[in-house]
Design a protein around this motif. Structure first.
Motif, PDB file in Angstrom:
ATOM      1  N   LEU A 134       0.819  -1.212   0.000  1.00 19.57           N
ATOM      2  CA  LEU A 134       0.000   0.000   0.000  1.00 19.57           C
ATOM      3  C   LEU A 134       0.853   1.263   0.000  1.00 19.57           C
ATOM      4  CD1 LEU A 134      -2.531  -1.171   2.729  1.00 19.57           C
ATOM      5  CD2 LEU A 134      -2.829  -1.281   0.261  1.00 19.57           C
ATOM      6  N   SER A 135       2.052   1.194  -0.562  1.00 18.79           N
ATOM      7  CA  SER A 135       2.976   2.330  -0.489  1.00 18.79           C
ATOM      8  C   SER A 135       2.515   3.523  -1.323  1.00 18.79           C
ATOM      9  CB  SER A 135       4.373   1.902  -0.934  1.00 18.79           C
ATOM     10  OG  SER A 135       4.343   1.445  -2.284  1.00 18.79           O
ATOM     11  N   ARG A 136       1.897   3.288  -2.473  1.00 15.95           N
ATOM     12  CA  ARG A 136       1.476   4.397  -3.320  1.00 15.95           C
ATOM     13  C   ARG A 136       0.225   4.007  -4.103  1.00 15.95           C
ATOM     14  NH1 ARG A 136       2.996   3.478  -8.679  1.00 15.95           N
ATOM     15  NH2 ARG A 136       4.484   1.764  -8.972  1.00 15.95           N
ATOM     16  N   ARG A 137      -0.493   5.015  -4.530  1.00 13.78           N
ATOM     17  CA  ARG A 137      -1.703   4.810  -5.325  1.00 13.78           C
ATOM     18  C   ARG A 137      -1.330   4.492  -6.767  1.00 13.78           C
ATOM     19  NH1 ARG A 137      -6.134   9.598  -6.526  1.00 13.78           N
ATOM     20  NH2 ARG A 137      -7.509   8.399  -7.910  1.00 13.78           N
ATOM     21  N   ARG A 138      -2.100   3.631  -7.383  1.00 13.24           N
ATOM     22  CA  ARG A 138      -1.901   3.281  -8.782  1.00 13.24           C
ATOM     23  C   ARG A 138      -3.105   3.726  -9.595  1.00 13.24           C
ATOM     24  NH1 ARG A 138       1.277   0.139  -5.756  1.00 13.24           N
ATOM     25  NH2 ARG A 138       3.215  -0.610  -6.690  1.00 13.24           N
ATOM     26  N   PHE A 139      -2.822   4.210 -10.801  1.00 13.22           N
ATOM     27  CA  PHE A 139      -3.852   4.783 -11.655  1.00 13.22           C
ATOM     28  C   PHE A 139      -4.123   3.837 -12.830  1.00 13.22           C
ATOM     29  CE2 PHE A 139      -1.832   8.174  -9.383  1.00 13.22           C
ATOM     30  CZ  PHE A 139      -2.859   9.039  -9.048  1.00 13.22           C
ATOM     31  N   PRO A 140      -5.382   3.462 -13.073  1.00 13.89           N
ATOM     32  CA  PRO A 140      -5.687   2.463 -14.112  1.00 13.89           C
ATOM     33  C   PRO A 140      -5.337   2.923 -15.516  1.00 13.89           C
ATOM     34  CG  PRO A 140      -7.702   3.457 -13.282  1.00 13.89           C
ATOM     35  CD  PRO A 140      -6.597   3.930 -12.392  1.00 13.89           C
ATOM     36  N   GLU A 141      -5.379   4.236 -15.779  1.00 12.08           N
ATOM     37  CA  GLU A 141      -5.058   4.718 -17.123  1.00 12.08           C
ATOM     38  C   GLU A 141      -3.590   4.566 -17.460  1.00 12.08           C
ATOM     39  OE1 GLU A 141      -6.615   6.492 -14.857  1.00 12.08           O
ATOM     40  OE2 GLU A 141      -8.698   6.423 -15.564  1.00 12.08           O
ATOM     41  N   ARG A 142      -2.738   4.434 -16.458  1.00 13.58           N
ATOM     42  CA  ARG A 142      -1.300   4.316 -16.674  1.00 13.58           C
ATOM     43  C   ARG A 142      -0.828   2.874 -16.663  1.00 13.58           C
ATOM     44  NH1 ARG A 142       1.597   8.907 -15.871  1.00 13.58           N
ATOM     45  NH2 ARG A 142       3.380   7.690 -15.121  1.00 13.58           N
ATOM     46  N   ILE A 143      -1.743   1.932 -16.518  1.00 13.69           N
ATOM     47  CA  ILE A 143      -1.397   0.507 -16.430  1.00 13.69           C
ATOM     48  C   ILE A 143      -2.202  -0.246 -17.464  1.00 13.69           C
ATOM     49  CG2 ILE A 143      -1.367  -1.533 -14.938  1.00 13.69           C
ATOM     50  CD1 ILE A 143      -1.215   0.339 -12.549  1.00 13.69           C
ATOM     51  N   ARG A 144      -1.572  -1.140 -18.181  1.00 10.81           N
ATOM     52  CA  ARG A 144      -2.269  -1.963 -19.155  1.00 10.81           C
ATOM     53  C   ARG A 144      -2.852  -3.178 -18.453  1.00 10.81           C
ATOM     54  NH1 ARG A 144       0.903  -4.800 -24.047  1.00 10.81           N
ATOM     55  NH2 ARG A 144       1.594  -6.055 -22.285  1.00 10.81           N
ATOM     56  N   LEU A 145      -4.156  -3.179 -18.307  1.00 13.55           N
ATOM     57  CA  LEU A 145      -4.833  -4.283 -17.632  1.00 13.55           C
ATOM     58  C   LEU A 145      -5.105  -5.410 -18.618  1.00 13.55           C
ATOM     59  CD1 LEU A 145      -7.400  -2.323 -15.457  1.00 13.55           C
ATOM     60  CD2 LEU A 145      -5.340  -3.465 -14.678  1.00 13.55           C
ATOM     61  N   PRO A 146      -4.937  -6.669 -18.212  1.00 11.03           N
ATOM     62  CA  PRO A 146      -5.268  -7.795 -19.095  1.00 11.03           C
ATOM     63  C   PRO A 146      -6.746  -7.816 -19.448  1.00 11.03           C
ATOM     64  CG  PRO A 146      -3.899  -8.514 -17.259  1.00 11.03           C
ATOM     65  CD  PRO A 146      -4.318  -7.108 -16.962  1.00 11.03           C
ATOM     66  N   GLU A 147      -7.069  -8.614 -20.442  1.00  9.52           N
ATOM     67  CA  GLU A 147      -8.449  -8.710 -20.911  1.00  9.52           C
ATOM     68  C   GLU A 147      -9.356  -9.206 -19.789  1.00  9.52           C
ATOM     69  OE1 GLU A 147     -11.095 -11.060 -24.305  1.00  9.52           O
ATOM     70  OE2 GLU A 147      -8.942 -11.428 -24.114  1.00  9.52           O
ATOM     71  N   GLY A 148     -10.420  -8.476 -19.530  1.00  6.00           N
ATOM     72  CA  GLY A 148     -11.356  -8.843 -18.488  1.00  6.00           C
ATOM     73  C   GLY A 148     -11.088  -8.183 -17.149  1.00  6.00           C
ATOM     74  N   TRP A 149      -9.849  -7.849 -16.850  1.00  3.66           N
ATOM     75  CA  TRP A 149      -9.542  -7.257 -15.557  1.00  3.66           C
ATOM     76  C   TRP A 149     -10.083  -5.841 -15.455  1.00  3.66           C
ATOM     77  CZ3 TRP A 149      -4.198  -8.818 -13.195  1.00  3.66           C
ATOM     78  CH2 TRP A 149      -4.097 -10.206 -13.180  1.00  3.66           C
TER      79      TRP A 149
END
Length: 381
Positions: free
Chosen positions: A341-356
């Protein structure tokens, strides 16, 4: 090397520099180069009056934000609850039990659970991005069987685990109906069950094979049992060597060598399923803490996968601090919940696999809505 870094809340104000704009509508949310912004005052949080939180102003959208926008505990009145709630969710405790031990309301735990699950999904996706093209071990694949709200409405969780590292690579839903005839004394549901998803297990396996293909582009070996859906899914996939180990009959009148061979080859996924049944209250037999919504079950599965990969040791009996992520060379040390839980992660900056991404987006639905949303992922898959 995949390192969590220093926690955002523990950094000194003069040593923190925002890496990007936290607002996804801003053009500088995904900067190509170094992001620069100006200081714009500070404020004091009511939960921590001894520390001042610096504020900044984005040069692109002209909106203000603070250092807290990049912390996992953003918008929380009690940020100290995140780590103990996460530990309680993977320790076999239900929401009310966690609330009693922490001195908070059960609804607080219910709200923090999807937040932790969404964070775990993004963290797992970041880890898989670091492992692309680097995995050279067989994958063990099998579905973990549970149910959503009613035992007639089954949910299979397809899990892909590294045979040597025990790293959990994938978890994919496969909603389906209960096999066999319903019991005569089982009460009839007031709300009828939705239509079953056609070929749910086949579609779940194909999504997992697509993800595993990015981790091992040169081809890989898939170990599974003799489920007919696995044959269909692997038949149209290139570069997959499918090793099948059927579930043999057991007992003194049968050959034990066949059972031992099957248990040795599929030990990694069998151990994960035992941990899921043991460490999560909603998967236990005859429990009152059963899952009400499918995406809530998947969020807690993501949290369980992160705990298994980064926090839990491979062996509790040995003194060696070794985790599945360390076996893969992904991290140099064992993580704590503070590292997760060290830092917040942003979904737009991460490539999520199909379905996730569907799981992540559905998690914003208020958990208190209840029964009408227990099948909110039924048509998404």
């Amino acid at each position: 090397m995949f390192d969590p870094g220093q926690p955002i809340e523990g950094r000194r104000p003069d040593r923190f520099r925002p890496p990007h704009c936290p607002y996804r509508e801003c053009s500088l949310h995904l900067p190509d180069g170094r992001y620069r912004c100006d200081r714009n005052g500070s404020y004091v949080r009511q939960c921590d009056p001894l520390r001042r939180v610096p504020r900044f102003r984005c040069p692109g959208c002209k909106r203000r934000f603070s250092r807290q926008s990049f912390a996992t505990s953003y918008y929380l009145k009690r940020p100290e609850l995140l780590a103990p709630v996460a530990a309680g969710l993977v320790a076999g405790s239900a929401h009310r039990q966690i609330a009693r031990s922490l001195g908070c309301a059960p609804s607080t735990v219910t709200r923090l659970s999807p937040r932790l699950g969404r964070h775990a999904i993004l963290l797992q996706a970041e880890a898989l991005a670091e492992l692309e093209g680097r995995v050279d071990e067989p994958f063990v694949w099998d579905h973990f069987e549970t149910f959503v709200f009613s035992q007639n409405d089954r949910l299979g969780l397809g899990t892909a685990v590294g045979q040597r590292s025990w790293f959990v690579f994938s978890f994919d839903p496969a909603p389906h109906r209960r096999a066999g005839k319903p019991a005569a004394r089982r009460p009839v549901l007031r709300t009828p069950l939705p239509d079953p998803v056609p070929q749910a297990v086949v579609r779940s396996t194909r999504r997992a094979l697509s993800l595993l293909g990015r981790l091992a582009p040169q081809g890989f070996r898939l170990v599974s049992d003799d489920h007919p859906a696995y044959w269909i899914a692997v038949a149209g996939t290139r570069g997959v060597q499918h090793s099948i180990y059927p579930n043999p009959p057991r007992g003194p009148q049968h050959d034990p060598r066949v059972a031992r061979l099957r248990d040795r080859e599929m030990f990694a996924v069998d151990l994960l399923h035992k941990l899921l049944r043991h460490s999560q209250a909603h998967h236990r037999r005859e429990t009152i803490a059963f899952g009400r919504r499918s995406n809530a079950i998947l969020e807690r599965t993501a949290l369980m996968a992160v705990w298994r990969n980064f926090v839990k040791k491979v062996s509790e009996r040995r003194s060696e601090e070794l985790t599945p992520a360390m076996r893969l060379g992904l991290t140099p040390r064992r993580w704590s919940w503070g590292d997760v839980l060290s830092r917040r992660r942003f979904p737009e900056r991460i490539r999520l696999p199909e379905g996730w991404r569907r799981i992540y987006q559905r998690g914003w639905i208020t958990p208190a809505v209840g029964r009408n949303l227990r099948h909110d992922l039924r048509h998404a898959y």
